[in-house]
Structures are given as C-alpha cells and as structure tokens.
Design an enzyme around this catalytic site. Structure first.
Site, PDB file in Angstrom:
ATOM      1  N   ASP A  63      -4.535 -14.866  22.341  1.00 26.18           N
ATOM      2  CA  ASP A  63      -4.698 -14.772  20.886  1.00 26.18           C
ATOM      3  C   ASP A  63      -3.453 -14.061  20.345  1.00 26.18           C
ATOM      4  OD1 ASP A  63      -5.679 -14.534  18.334  1.00 26.18           O
ATOM      5  OD2 ASP A  63      -7.143 -12.970  18.821  1.00 26.18           O
TER       6      ASP A  63
HETATM    7  C1  SPV Z   1     -11.120 -12.814  16.242  1.00 22.16           C
HETATM    8  O1  SPV Z   1     -12.272 -13.079  16.573  1.00 22.16           O
HETATM    9  O2  SPV Z   1     -10.183 -13.566  16.458  1.00 22.16           O
HETATM   10  C2  SPV Z   1     -10.821 -11.577  15.568  1.00 22.16           C
HETATM   11  C3  SPV Z   1     -11.674 -10.444  15.800  1.00 22.16           C
HETATM   12  O3  SPV Z   1      -9.829 -11.506  14.911  1.00 22.16           O
HETATM   13  S1  SPV Z   1     -10.979  -9.556  17.070  1.00 22.16           S
HETATM   14  O4  SPV Z   1     -10.850 -10.426  18.215  1.00 22.16           O
HETATM   15  O5  SPV Z   1     -11.891  -8.481  17.299  1.00 22.16           O
HETATM   16  O6  SPV Z   1      -9.697  -9.086  16.651  1.00 22.16           O
HETATM   17 MG    MG Z   2      -8.455 -12.967  15.281  1.00 21.60          MG
END
Ligand code: SPV
Ligand code: MG
Length: 574
Positions: A63
């Site tokens: 991510d």
């Molecule tokens: C996501 O779900 O991509 C978020 C929340 O941004 S977190 O992963 O907690 O950052």
């Molecule tokens: Mg996110």
C-alpha cells in the site's frame, strides 16, 4: 418493473448525507472487490470503504501508491456497481498535488462514488502501519490547498470529502494533529479523520476531546485497527461519527484461502476444503444468478422447455419422532435448511423456478418465498392424490403450447440434481424415478415398512453402469405400490414423477373418475386416501398412457424415520 437493481432516485452521496444525519455511529467496513462489497452490505454496514490497503493487497502490492489512480477508481466503481449503499473511496494522497486531485475527484464522482478520503502523506505514500519505512508529511498548507481543490472540483453538492491527518502516525504530536485537522476543516473538509497506530484508544480519544472545542461542526472519523478493543458506541460517545473497520474482510479471506489451499495441497482431495468454504449455491446467491434468470425470462426470446414442480408437503413430521411432531415434515431442519428449502434450491439449479407446494399439517409453518401454495385442509383424512388434485392446475395445461413438463415430488425427499435431470430428459408422457439398488439389498428393504415398490415389464438387466448413462428405451412400469412382495419387485419408487401435459391429464382424470365413482382405487380402499403410486397404477391399468421408469442407483434419500433423519443430517452439506 426492473428485474435487476432497484431504481434509485437519490444519489449515493445524498444517501450518505442522510445516513450521516441520523443519530449514532455510521459503521463502515473495507472491501477490495465487488464481492467483498456485497458482503459488507449484507452484513448490515452503512457504507463501504474502498480501502487502498485492501485493494493494493488484492493485487499483491504494498500500500504505497504503486497502483495508479485509474486502477483504484476501477475497483471502487466495481464495488459501487453491485451494492446499494454508499462507497467511501480511499484516495491516499490524491495521487499527486492539487492538480492531480482535481482529476481524481472528477474520476471518482463520475464513477458514482459518494465520498473520498485524502491523507496528508507525501506522494508516494507508505501505509501508516509499515514499520521502519521513511515517513514524511506534506505541509499543512499544501494539503489544505488539495482539500480546497477537491471541494471546488466536485459537481454534486452532496459529494463528501474527508481529510485525514497522519500527524500522530508520523510522530508529530497532538498539537500538530489538531492544528492540521483544524486547517483542513477550515479548507472545507466535510469530515476529518484522525489516524493512530497506538495500541490504546487514548490518543484518538484525546484528539476528539480537544476537537469539541476546536471545530465542533466538523464530524470525526476513526479507523480502530490497532486500538481494536473499543466499540463503535464508545467511540461515538467520545465524539466520533464514522467508524471504519478498514481491512478485516481482506484479512479473513486470506486466512480462509490459506487454510483451504493448504488442506487440499496436503490431502489431494477437494473435500478437504469443506470446513473453510461456502456452498456453490451461496456464491450463486451473492453474484445474483437468480436475478440473471429472471432477466433471461423477461428479455431473452422464449424457447426451450419450461418445467415446473409441485411438492406434496401436507404431511406432519410425526413419524420422525419428537423433532418432527409439531412441524410439517418438509420443514424438518437439516443443518440450518429445511428439506423443502433444499428441494427448492436443487430445483432452482435445474432451472425449475416455478414451484408450487401443497400444504396441510400446520400450513402456516411453510412460508418460503417465491413459491405458490395450495392447501389440502383435509390432510388428516385424505392422501397424496387429493393433495395433487388441489394443485392440478399446475400440471394440467401449465404451458400454453402443451409442451411443458412438470415434476411432482414428495416433500420428504432429498435428491441429487443429476437424477432429476435424467428424469427430465426421458422421452415419455409419464416417467418415474426408480431406484434399482433394491435388487442388491432385498434384506434391508424387507425390514422397512410401507415402501413404494416397483415392478417393471421386461426389466432390463440391472447394471449400475447403465443406470445414470442410459438413454433410449425406458422400461415400462407394470406395478407400483406398497403391496408388491419385495421378492417380486425390481426397484423402489423414489417419489419423483415427470409428466407432460398429456401425462398430467391422464393422471388427474383417471383419479377424478375414481373419486366420482367412490370405489376402491389402487391399493386404497377409499379413493380419498389414495397415494401417488395409486394414481400411477390407475393410469397403467387404463392402458392408454404408458408409465416409464428412469433408473437410478441411490442419489436420493427419504426422511421417514428418525434413523433416516440422522442419515440425512450426516449426508447434507451445511
Ligand atoms: C486503508 O484501508 O487503506 C486505510 C486505512 O487507509 S489504514 O490501512 O489503516 O491506513
Ligand atoms: Mg489507505
């Protein structure tokens, strides 16, 4: 009337605004494709979080702004398309500066998304939870400019923009977090998300406390992933309006997939996966196969054969023992689904959706949707033949062309669809399913009372190899009933009959004549108590329409006794 999604006259953004205006916390859960979105909706959440974390993971990428904006929009749109609740899309940092944000808003709004959430990480970002990675924030001024750009770019006044600060995650402290939150609210953010990776909720609760003084008009959002012990109600009482369970659908699916694949890889058998998987029917349900079938009926040119079914379910479950004493036998539960529900499911997979049920004993307890009902109120003093007569309009003239076929079946049997498929392909006006296992298991059959036995004319040699694959000439049924000696029987009647319009007329008319004459009918002393085999025997004796036998070897179960019931429990899938 639409046969797919309900018509909508409010936008998803408007729907989200309406939900935000209601008291109590707004519960949101993460999804990463259409299917997980549907599951979020079915679980009862108010909105779906198109999570960057989940979507990235579903592509097996970190991510970290590795996927493009286009890839993220496409997933959010796919989720929105198949769900009726609003989608809140995680847009990371808007995929660039304020200029990128403008196009980002345009893309998400066009895709039908109700809200976006943008965070003050620099581009390219790193997930808030990754340990030991370089973490930098944009200046508050630059990010406030992006919020302004987003609010300026939106076309629908109801579209919602959530600003998220990562100040606590980056270790910049509470004062900085509050300062940034306030700057973003002032820039026009509709809500502010305060993120935290503290194990205790105290950090976000402290933020919420100070927020009440600072910007009470801008509701707060939180993501309790690490501080997971606190409830949505507690968070709401402390000042949070929206609670996002951001990644649980993804994480649970990873566990299920890993365990399932591990078990198959170990045992080299598909059945090893059973503890972790849902039935195929559940998948059909989630993806809308029923809706598609209705659409086919509504919009495809008519053709093919229409098959309907009548289930005779007037009897009680008393013979099964105390479990069945107070319910119709067809409603006996087998791992959470009644026999009748299982029958309807099996018939539906055979494209038989037009189903009528004849009720009698405790009729009100049979109330499945999408089924037509007939009542045999004299169920205590009459037999199956009277029940079938109540629903005779279903089988006589059921298709305008007279080319349709109907199934008539007992409400206390479970069957594999393949054997009914075979019955349906029989070239006959009346065909019945007969189980030829009997010839190999006479002793067992002798021990069971009141079985419907079958004697065939020119019975073909009994080879299991032929039973499912045979087509062509079908043997004639010579006798069917309970008074046939087991030694003289070739098969057991399964309790499923297929009739064409011509066959249905023969079945109903010979019986009606007997009822009028009031004399002995088949094995029944009084025609009112006649059974389905009695009706078949009358047609055979009449000699005008042959009754053909379609052979099977098992592939079905009858639930007549408590032992049957136990066997059925063991046999069915949950
Ligand atoms: C996501 O779900 O991509 C978020 C929340 O941004 S977190 O992963 O907690 O950052
Ligand atoms: Mg996110």
């Amino acid at each position: 009337m639409s046969v797919s999604q309900p018509r909508r006259n409010v936008s998803k953004a408007q729907l989200l605004r309406e939900r935000l205006a209601k008291p109590g916390p707004l519960l949101v859960a993460g999804a990463h494709h259409g299917l997980s979105g549907v599951l979020v909706e079915r679980a009862g959440f108010d909105a779906i979080w198109a999570s960057g974390f989940e979507i990235s993971a579903s592509f097996a990428t970190p991510d970290a702004n590795i996927l493009t904006m286009g890839e993220n929009v496409a997933v959010a749109e796919a989720i929105d398309r198949v769900t009726g609740i609003p989608v809140i899309a995680d847009c990371d940092n808007g995929f660039g500066n304020a200029i990128n944000v403008i196009r980002c808003i345009e893309a998400y709004e066009r895709a039908g998304i109700a809200a976006i959430c943008m965070e003050d990480n620099i581009f390219p970002k790193r997930c808030s939870f990754y340990a030991g990675v370089k973490r930098e924030l944009e200046s508050a001024e630059e990010f406030a400019g992006k919020i302004k750009a987003a609010k300026d770019a939106q076309r629908d006044d109801d579209f919602v923009v959530i600003a998220r600060t990562e100040a606590l995650i980056a270790g910049w402290g509470m004062d900085e977090a509050l300062k940034r939150g306030k700057a973003y609210a002032d820039a026009g953010a509709d809500l502010v998300l305060i993120h935290s990776k503290s194990k205790s909720p105290d950090e976000v609760l402290g933020f919420a406390k100070a927020w009440k003084e600072l910007a009470p008009k801008t509701p707060l959002v939180c993501v309790p992933t690490i501080y997971k012990g606190i409830s949505a109600e507690q968070l709401h009482d402390s000042g949070f309006k929206v609670v996002i369970y951001a990644n649980h659908a993804l994480r649970s699916s990873i566990k299920a997939m890993r365990d399932t694949l591990g078990a198959i890889a170990k045992e080299h058998k598909a059945a090893a996966a059973d503890p972790w998987i849902v039935s195929l029917e559940e998948v059909y349900d989630l993806v809308g196969v029923d809706t598609m079938k209705h659409q086919e009926e509504s919009f495809l040119p008519a053709g093919g054969e229409r098959v309907n079914a009548v289930v005779l379910a007037a009897g009680s479950g008393k013979a099964v023992g105390p479990v069945g004493a107070e319910i119709p036998k067809a409603m006996l539960d087998l791992k959470g689904k009644s026999i009748l529900e299982r029958q309807v499911g099996a018939l539906n997979t055979l494209a038989v959706k037009d189903i009528a049920v004849v009720r009698g004993f405790q009729a009100a307890k049979i109330n499945l949707p999408n089924v037509r009902y007939y009542e045999n109120t004299e169920y205590e003093t009459t037999g199956e033949a009277v029940s079938l007569l109540k629903a005779s309009a279903e089988i006589v003239g059921h298709s305008k062309t007279g080319e349709g076929r109907s199934l008539v079946l007992y409400g206390d049997i479970l069957f594999d669809t393949v054997i009914v498929q075979k019955l349906l392909s029989a070239d006959a006006d009346i065909a019945i399913l007969v189980d030829r296992t009997l010839e190999q298991a006479r002793a067992e059959i002798e021990a069971r009372p009141r079985l419907d036995l079958v004697q065939l004319a020119n019975a073909p040699a009994n080879t299991g190899a032929r039973a499912i694959s045979a087509s062509g000439d079908l043997p004639d049924v010579k006798r069917v009933g309970q008074q046939i000696a087991v030694a003289e029987a070739h098969a057991e009647f399964v309790g499923i009959v297929m009739v064409t319009d011509k066959g249905a007329r023969a079945l109903v008319e010979t019986y009606q004549r007997a009822l009028e004459a009031g004399k002995k009918f088949g094995e029944a002393a009084d025609p009112k108590t006649a059974s389905l085999p009695d009706m078949l025997q009358a047609v055979i004796d009449d000699g005008k329409v042959p009754v053909k036998a379609v052979e099977t070897f098992k592939g079905w179960m009858e639930v007549d006794t408590f032992e049957d019931y136990q066997r059925a429990w063991a046999a069915v899938a949950g």
